[in-house]
Design a protein around this motif. Sequence first.
Motif, PDB file in Angstrom:
ATOM      1  N   SER A 115       0.874  -1.181   0.000  1.00  0.00           N
ATOM      2  CA  SER A 115       0.000   0.000   0.000  1.00  0.00           C
ATOM      3  C   SER A 115       0.907   1.226   0.000  1.00  0.00           C
ATOM      4  CB  SER A 115      -0.948   0.021   1.205  1.00  0.00           C
ATOM      5  OG  SER A 115      -0.214   0.221   2.391  1.00  0.00           O
ATOM      6  N   LEU A 140      -3.404  -8.298   4.413  1.00  0.00           N
ATOM      7  CA  LEU A 140      -4.507  -8.833   3.608  1.00  0.00           C
ATOM      8  C   LEU A 140      -3.983  -9.393   2.282  1.00  0.00           C
ATOM      9  CD1 LEU A 140      -7.178  -6.024   4.173  1.00  0.00           C
ATOM     10  CD2 LEU A 140      -7.421  -8.429   4.805  1.00  0.00           C
ATOM     11  N   ASP A 200      -7.703   5.890  -2.274  1.00  0.00           N
ATOM     12  CA  ASP A 200      -8.716   4.907  -1.892  1.00  0.00           C
ATOM     13  C   ASP A 200      -9.339   5.221  -0.539  1.00  0.00           C
ATOM     14  OD1 ASP A 200      -8.573   2.955  -4.110  1.00  0.00           O
ATOM     15  OD2 ASP A 200      -6.474   2.903  -3.508  1.00  0.00           O
ATOM     16  N   PRO A 258      -3.853  -0.436  -2.451  1.00  0.00           N
ATOM     17  CA  PRO A 258      -4.561   0.704  -1.864  1.00  0.00           C
ATOM     18  C   PRO A 258      -3.635   1.906  -1.649  1.00  0.00           C
ATOM     19  CG  PRO A 258      -5.012  -1.318  -0.636  1.00  0.00           C
ATOM     20  CD  PRO A 258      -3.875  -1.631  -1.567  1.00  0.00           C
ATOM     21  N   THR A 269     -10.923  -5.811  -6.024  1.00  0.00           N
ATOM     22  CA  THR A 269     -11.967  -4.979  -5.395  1.00  0.00           C
ATOM     23  C   THR A 269     -11.870  -3.543  -5.892  1.00  0.00           C
ATOM     24  OG1 THR A 269     -11.995  -6.387  -3.441  1.00  0.00           O
ATOM     25  CG2 THR A 269     -12.868  -4.162  -3.175  1.00  0.00           C
ATOM     26  N   LYS A 270     -10.634  -3.026  -6.011  1.00  0.00           N
ATOM     27  CA  LYS A 270     -10.461  -1.673  -6.559  1.00  0.00           C
ATOM     28  C   LYS A 270     -11.064  -1.595  -7.966  1.00  0.00           C
ATOM     29  CE  LYS A 270      -6.955   1.124  -6.234  1.00  0.00           C
ATOM     30  NZ  LYS A 270      -5.721   1.910  -5.995  1.00  0.00           N
ATOM     31  N   LEU A 286      -7.641  -7.368  -3.016  1.00  0.00           N
ATOM     32  CA  LEU A 286      -7.691  -5.900  -2.940  1.00  0.00           C
ATOM     33  C   LEU A 286      -7.623  -5.293  -4.339  1.00  0.00           C
ATOM     34  CD1 LEU A 286      -5.270  -5.251   0.080  1.00  0.00           C
ATOM     35  CD2 LEU A 286      -7.772  -5.307   0.102  1.00  0.00           C
ATOM     36  N   LYS A 287      -6.750  -5.844  -5.161  1.00  0.00           N
ATOM     37  CA  LYS A 287      -6.610  -5.335  -6.538  1.00  0.00           C
ATOM     38  C   LYS A 287      -7.936  -5.460  -7.297  1.00  0.00           C
ATOM     39  CE  LYS A 287      -4.873  -7.746 -10.047  1.00  0.00           C
ATOM     40  NZ  LYS A 287      -3.913  -8.578 -10.792  1.00  0.00           N
ATOM     41  N   PHE A 336      -3.325  -3.468   5.501  1.00  0.00           N
ATOM     42  CA  PHE A 336      -3.353  -3.865   4.086  1.00  0.00           C
ATOM     43  C   PHE A 336      -2.245  -4.871   3.778  1.00  0.00           C
ATOM     44  CE2 PHE A 336      -5.755   0.211   3.178  1.00  0.00           C
ATOM     45  CZ  PHE A 336      -6.928  -0.448   2.856  1.00  0.00           C
TER      46      PHE A 336
END
Length: 248
Positions: A33, A186, A104, A83, A194-195, A191-192, A183
Amino acid sequence: MNRPDALNSFTVDMHRELFDALATAESDGSVRSIVLTGAGRGFCAGQDLGEASDPNGPIDDLGVHLENTYNRLVRTIRRLPIPVIAAVNGVAAGAGANIALACDIVLAGRSAKFVQSFSKISLVPDSGGTWTLPRLVGPQRARALALLGDAITAEQAQTFGLVWQVVDDTALRDAALAMAERFAALPPEGLKLTKQALDTAMETTFDRQLDIERDLQSLAGQSADNKEAVTAFLEKRAPVFKVKGKNS
Ligand code: T3D
């Protein structure tokens, strides 16, 4: 951002330095992040108005300048697969405010202020502000903020939906780093994706967004991160995610 004597207002050189830093972070796959913050008492006062008005300076047409600098920057922030946390440590004015809103998650110190200062110098809110603001705060507040150019406090910004969390000024750095550590723990693939899913959501229909979720979930479900997270849950142990990158 590190030009504290000018409240971290952007010069062409500062844009270059920030692009280089973001590119380095992106190419090093072990970075999980990014925290964007300002040195000194300000977050960022937008464009350096001295450089912008210097007839011998690097800026001629503002549209060309925007495309090469601020547009490129906010596109990069939104496109990054990890993020980006804005830690707004003081005033965020003009493009500085909208760069924070492109991140974000926005954390703010209690003394931070957000100012769409463009109207005072007869400019248009940029760096994505005319897109982001109405989506975050609704059309009426967006118009008032953009047309009046009033500064709002961190607490007001949180009430309006511009800020995730307000913390004491002295706690901001630790709060941002603690979030970065969360982050880091996780699984990055989720996460990638989800963005990516959230990026399309504001521009599409419910039906189309369901299709997008289906396709991204298909990818997510095939990832090693998902398999490890579910296996670890069932085995009642902490998951261990494999991180790509030169430092791993
Ligand atoms: O160029 C393009 O492509 C177009 C793109 C435009 C993008 C934009 O961001 S346009 C908007 C530009 N920004 C502004 O209009 C904000 C200007 N600054 C302010 O209104 C105020 O400084 C603040 C409200 C942000 C903070 O006020 P305050 O009272 O806390 O601080 P200050 O005393 O005004 O500023 C402290 C110093 O920073 C001061 O320098 P000094 O006197 O101590 O030597 C001030 O001149 C300098 N500074 C602040 N903002 C800028 C700046 N210097 C150059 N450019 C700035 N934007």
